[in-house]
Design a protein around this motif. Structure first.
Motif, short mmCIF file in Angstrom:
data_model
loop_
_atom_site.label_atom_id
_atom_site.label_comp_id
_atom_site.label_asym_id
_atom_site.label_seq_id
_atom_site.Cartn_x
_atom_site.Cartn_y
_atom_site.Cartn_z
N VAL A 94 -16.11 1.91 -7.43
CA VAL A 94 -15.01 0.52 -6.81
C VAL A 94 -13.95 1.12 -7.30
O VAL A 94 -12.65 -0.06 -6.73
CB VAL A 94 -15.58 -0.71 -8.30
CG1 VAL A 94 -14.93 -1.85 -8.49
CG2 VAL A 94 -16.89 -1.14 -7.30
N SER A 138 1.03 -0.82 0.13
CA SER A 138 0.08 -0.05 -0.20
C SER A 138 1.32 1.55 -0.27
O SER A 138 1.57 1.29 0.53
CB SER A 138 -1.35 -0.47 1.26
OG SER A 138 -0.20 0.28 2.36
N SER A 160 -16.27 -6.18 -8.61
CA SER A 160 -15.85 -6.44 -7.40
C SER A 160 -14.68 -7.57 -7.56
O SER A 160 -13.69 -8.22 -7.59
CB SER A 160 -15.20 -5.74 -6.01
OG SER A 160 -16.24 -4.35 -5.86
N LYS A 194 -12.04 3.02 -6.66
CA LYS A 194 -11.79 3.66 -5.08
C LYS A 194 -10.77 2.95 -4.42
O LYS A 194 -10.03 2.62 -3.37
CB LYS A 194 -12.54 4.29 -4.35
CG LYS A 194 -13.26 5.33 -4.89
CD LYS A 194 -14.25 6.43 -4.15
CE LYS A 194 -15.02 7.47 -4.70
NZ LYS A 194 -15.75 8.21 -4.33
N LYS A 195 -11.68 2.05 -3.93
CA LYS A 195 -11.02 0.85 -3.45
C LYS A 195 -9.61 -0.31 -3.92
O LYS A 195 -8.93 -0.73 -3.21
CB LYS A 195 -11.87 -0.93 -3.18
CG LYS A 195 -13.16 -0.85 -3.00
CD LYS A 195 -14.21 -1.69 -2.64
CE LYS A 195 -14.37 -2.55 -3.77
NZ LYS A 195 -15.22 -3.74 -3.17
N TYR A 196 -9.25 0.71 -5.41
CA TYR A 196 -7.32 -0.20 -5.66
C TYR A 196 -6.57 0.66 -6.41
O TYR A 196 -5.82 1.03 -7.38
CB TYR A 196 -8.41 -0.93 -6.94
CG TYR A 196 -9.06 -2.25 -6.56
CD1 TYR A 196 -8.41 -3.24 -6.70
CD2 TYR A 196 -11.09 -2.01 -6.62
CE1 TYR A 196 -9.30 -4.30 -6.39
CE2 TYR A 196 -11.53 -2.96 -6.58
CZ TYR A 196 -11.14 -4.21 -6.28
OH TYR A 196 -11.43 -5.31 -6.34
N ASN A 215 -10.85 -8.88 -8.24
CA ASN A 215 -10.60 -9.59 -8.14
C ASN A 215 -9.81 -11.14 -8.57
O ASN A 215 -8.81 -11.71 -8.31
CB ASN A 215 -11.17 -9.70 -6.28
CG ASN A 215 -11.11 -8.66 -5.50
OD1 ASN A 215 -10.14 -7.54 -5.58
ND2 ASN A 215 -12.06 -8.39 -5.10
#
Length: 143
Positions: A81, A22, A136, A83-85, A140
């Motif tokens: 979605v 991250s 998602s 925003k999660k990656y 994934n």
């Protein structure tokens, strides 16, 4: 330490950044904008191949058109979605009305169509509107 090639969504310059799980901060060396910005970017014939070829992170492309109601339904889901990656997946959009050459190259027959690319190669595609969970899961399972 391993490095990742990341194409800046603002200026299209290629950045080499350390590969991490991250990131707190990651800015473009050229324009100084944040590489963590997950807002889907609009690609054109001029920069489409550049982004795919030079991105070490998977790229998901939303093929859409302004007249398409399902595309209009998909757009906010795609954006949310994304925003999660941050720096895990690059979210891009291609307007099939304006970019007919790209749409025909990938034989887009219905929209919205989402295609995930890794190292410039198509991994998987799906057509139709996906809810946030299905989108998602699709990401994934294929990154």
């Amino acid at each position: 330490m391993d490095k990742l090639n990341v194409v800046c969504p603002f200026c299209n310059k290629i950045n080499k950044i350390p590969k991490k799980e991250s990131y707190n901060v990651a800015n473009c060396g050229n324009c100084k904008e944040s590489l963590l910005d997950t807002t889907p970017i609009e690609l054109s014939y001029e920069n489409f191949d550049h982004v795919l070829v030079n991105s070490d992170i998977p790229v998901i492309v939303d093929f859409w058109a302004s007249w398409c109601q399902p595309c209009k339904m998909m757009a906010p889901i795609f954006k949310d979605v994304s925003k999660k990656y941050p720096l895990k997946v690059l979210f891009v959009k291609v307007n099939t009305e304006k970019e007919e050459l790209i749409a025909s190259k990938f034989m887009i027959k219905s929209i919205p169509t989402l295609i995930i690319f890794k190292q410039d190669k198509e991994v998987k595609r799906v057509s139709g509107v996906l809810d946030p969970l299905k989108l998602s899961n699709f990401i994934n399972e294929n990154i």
